[in-house]
Design a protein around this motif. Structure first.
Motif, PDB file in Angstrom:
ATOM      1  N   CYS A  15       0.528   7.832   3.810  1.00 44.54           N
ATOM      2  CA  CYS A  15       0.461   7.769   5.277  1.00 44.54           C
ATOM      3  C   CYS A  15       0.343   9.201   5.817  1.00 44.54           C
ATOM      4  CB  CYS A  15       1.703   7.081   5.832  1.00 44.54           C
ATOM      5  SG  CYS A  15       3.149   8.148   5.847  1.00 44.54           S
ATOM      6  N   PRO A  16       0.018   9.381   7.096  1.00 46.65           N
ATOM      7  CA  PRO A  16      -0.142  10.743   7.635  1.00 46.65           C
ATOM      8  C   PRO A  16       1.158  11.548   7.624  1.00 46.65           C
ATOM      9  CG  PRO A  16      -1.117   9.124   9.112  1.00 46.65           C
ATOM     10  CD  PRO A  16      -0.345   8.350   8.068  1.00 46.65           C
ATOM     11  N   ALA A  17       2.263  10.922   8.025  1.00 48.10           N
ATOM     12  CA  ALA A  17       3.575  11.599   8.091  1.00 48.10           C
ATOM     13  C   ALA A  17       3.480  12.957   8.796  1.00 48.10           C
ATOM     14  CB  ALA A  17       4.190  11.710   6.696  1.00 48.10           C
ATOM     15  N   CYS A  21       2.929  12.359  12.499  1.00 41.86           N
ATOM     16  CA  CYS A  21       3.739  11.216  12.919  1.00 41.86           C
ATOM     17  C   CYS A  21       5.155  11.653  13.309  1.00 41.86           C
ATOM     18  CB  CYS A  21       3.790  10.191  11.785  1.00 41.86           C
ATOM     19  SG  CYS A  21       4.849   8.808  12.200  1.00 41.86           S
ATOM     20  N   LEU A  23       7.739   9.950  13.501  1.00 38.68           N
ATOM     21  CA  LEU A  23       8.802   9.222  12.812  1.00 38.68           C
ATOM     22  C   LEU A  23       9.050   9.748  11.396  1.00 38.68           C
ATOM     23  CD1 LEU A  23       7.874   5.590  13.901  1.00 38.68           C
ATOM     24  CD2 LEU A  23       9.666   7.055  14.824  1.00 38.68           C
ATOM     25  N   ALA A  24       8.182  10.649  10.928  1.00 36.49           N
ATOM     26  CA  ALA A  24       8.292  11.111   9.537  1.00 36.49           C
ATOM     27  C   ALA A  24       9.559  11.919   9.295  1.00 36.49           C
ATOM     28  CB  ALA A  24       7.069  11.959   9.184  1.00 36.49           C
ATOM     29  N   THR A  58       4.991   7.320   1.586  1.00 28.51           N
ATOM     30  CA  THR A  58       5.125   7.358   3.045  1.00 28.51           C
ATOM     31  C   THR A  58       6.237   8.328   3.434  1.00 28.51           C
ATOM     32  OG1 THR A  58       6.669   5.491   3.079  1.00 28.51           O
ATOM     33  CG2 THR A  58       4.328   4.985   3.376  1.00 28.51           C
ATOM     34  N   GLY A  59       6.133   8.810   4.657  1.00 29.86           N
ATOM     35  CA  GLY A  59       7.112   9.790   5.133  1.00 29.86           C
ATOM     36  C   GLY A  59       8.360   9.177   5.728  1.00 29.86           C
ATOM     37  N   CYS A  60       8.414   7.836   5.812  1.00 32.50           N
ATOM     38  CA  CYS A  60       9.622   7.153   6.300  1.00 32.50           C
ATOM     39  C   CYS A  60       9.577   5.710   5.832  1.00 32.50           C
ATOM     40  CB  CYS A  60       9.718   7.269   7.831  1.00 32.50           C
ATOM     41  SG  CYS A  60       8.852   5.959   8.725  1.00 32.50           S
ATOM     42  N   ASN A  62       9.135   2.987   7.287  1.00 38.70           N
ATOM     43  CA  ASN A  62       8.238   2.030   7.947  1.00 38.70           C
ATOM     44  C   ASN A  62       7.115   1.573   7.023  1.00 38.70           C
ATOM     45  OD1 ASN A  62       9.649   1.870  10.289  1.00 38.70           O
ATOM     46  ND2 ASN A  62       8.438   3.393  11.380  1.00 38.70           N
ATOM     47  N   GLY A  63       6.778   2.396   6.048  1.00 39.03           N
ATOM     48  CA  GLY A  63       5.885   1.943   4.978  1.00 39.03           C
ATOM     49  C   GLY A  63       4.440   1.718   5.374  1.00 39.03           C
ATOM     50  N   CYS A  64       3.876   2.556   6.224  1.00 38.51           N
ATOM     51  CA  CYS A  64       2.503   2.340   6.693  1.00 38.51           C
ATOM     52  C   CYS A  64       1.465   2.352   5.562  1.00 38.51           C
ATOM     53  CB  CYS A  64       2.139   3.364   7.762  1.00 38.51           C
ATOM     54  SG  CYS A  64       3.138   3.196   9.251  1.00 38.51           S
TER      55      CYS A  64
HETATM   56  S1  SF4 Z   1       5.277   5.361   7.266  1.00 38.41           S
HETATM   57 FE1  SF4 Z   1       6.569   6.407   8.742  1.00 38.41          FE
HETATM   58  S2  SF4 Z   1       5.938   8.566   8.591  1.00 38.41           S
HETATM   59 FE2  SF4 Z   1       4.314   7.348   7.689  1.00 38.41          FE
HETATM   60  S3  SF4 Z   1       2.846   6.987   9.367  1.00 38.41           S
HETATM   61 FE3  SF4 Z   1       4.229   5.197   9.227  1.00 38.41          FE
HETATM   62  S4  SF4 Z   1       5.814   5.640  10.709  1.00 38.41           S
HETATM   63 FE4  SF4 Z   1       4.799   7.589  10.290  1.00 38.41          FE
END
Ligand code: SF4
Length: 201
Positions: A15-17, A21, A23-24, A58-60, A62-64
């Protein structure tokens, strides 16, 4: 000339993180190429040169990038640390499970090496091929944790975990060359350092 892409890279997703983002909690997209290089170097070192599997980061939580469907999933948990998920199947028809909490990325090789060595041992005894995710799911996490706890890396393997820093511009040139030639950065660096040492001895 068409460049060969390592399937480990081709089947990966992040994910971008950071820094995009809000939320990362840790890096993902920017860190993934370097982490894949380290995983490839480790696979090569334990004798799994042809091995590849689905890796996602992913950086958090949320698991995008859907790390919960990866054979090896990294989910950002705290700065520079990830929850490690294992055991999804290569075609994403079975969910992974959390194996480790808060693995600092500096300890990546120490955590993965026992799993890869165990995987290789089982692979050598099987007639039918088995993916890394299917292996983790079949033997179960208790067996993985027992093997990891009892695992003693050989001195050569411990030495192989050392990392060498280079200037940003050297890293960029090294990465460009490795991508164009379809070889791993660690292989080029080792040869370059060896050639230099040979020239001064
Ligand atoms: S998984 Fe978390 S850090 Fe990655 S894009 Fe989604 S919200 Fe952002």
């Amino acid at each position: 000339m068409e460049t060969a892409i390592d399937p480990l890279v081709r089947y990966s997703m992040a994910c971008p993180a950071l820094p995009t983002c809000g939320l990362a909690v840790t890096e993902s997209e920017r860190a993934m190429p370097g982490i894949l290089d380290r995983i490839r170097a480790l696979l090569d070192r334990v004798g799994l040169e042809q091995e590849h599997f689905v890796t996602r980061m992913t950086g958090c939580p949320n698991g995008c990038a859907r790390p919960y469907l990866a054979e090896l999933g990294f989910v950002g948990q705290s700065p520079s640390s990830y929850q490690i998920w294992l055991g999804a199947d290569p075609h994403q028809t079975r969910l992974a499970q959390p194996y480790l909490d808060n693995l600092h990325i500096d300890n990546l090789e120490a955590a993965l090496e026992p799993l890869f060595v165990y995987f290789k041992q089982e692979k050598q005894e099987r007639v039918e091929p088995e993916s890394f995710g299917d292996f983790c799911d079949r033997v179960g996490f208790d067996a993985l944790r027992r093997f990891a706890a009892a695992y003693q890396p050989t001195p050569a393997k411990v030495r192989g975990k050392y990392r060498v820093g280079v200037r940003d511009e050297v890293y960029d040139r090294l990465k460009k060359h490795a991508t164009e030639k379809g070889v791993h950065m660690s292989e080029i660096s080792s040869k370059a350092i060896e050639a230099y040492l040979n020239s001064i001895e």
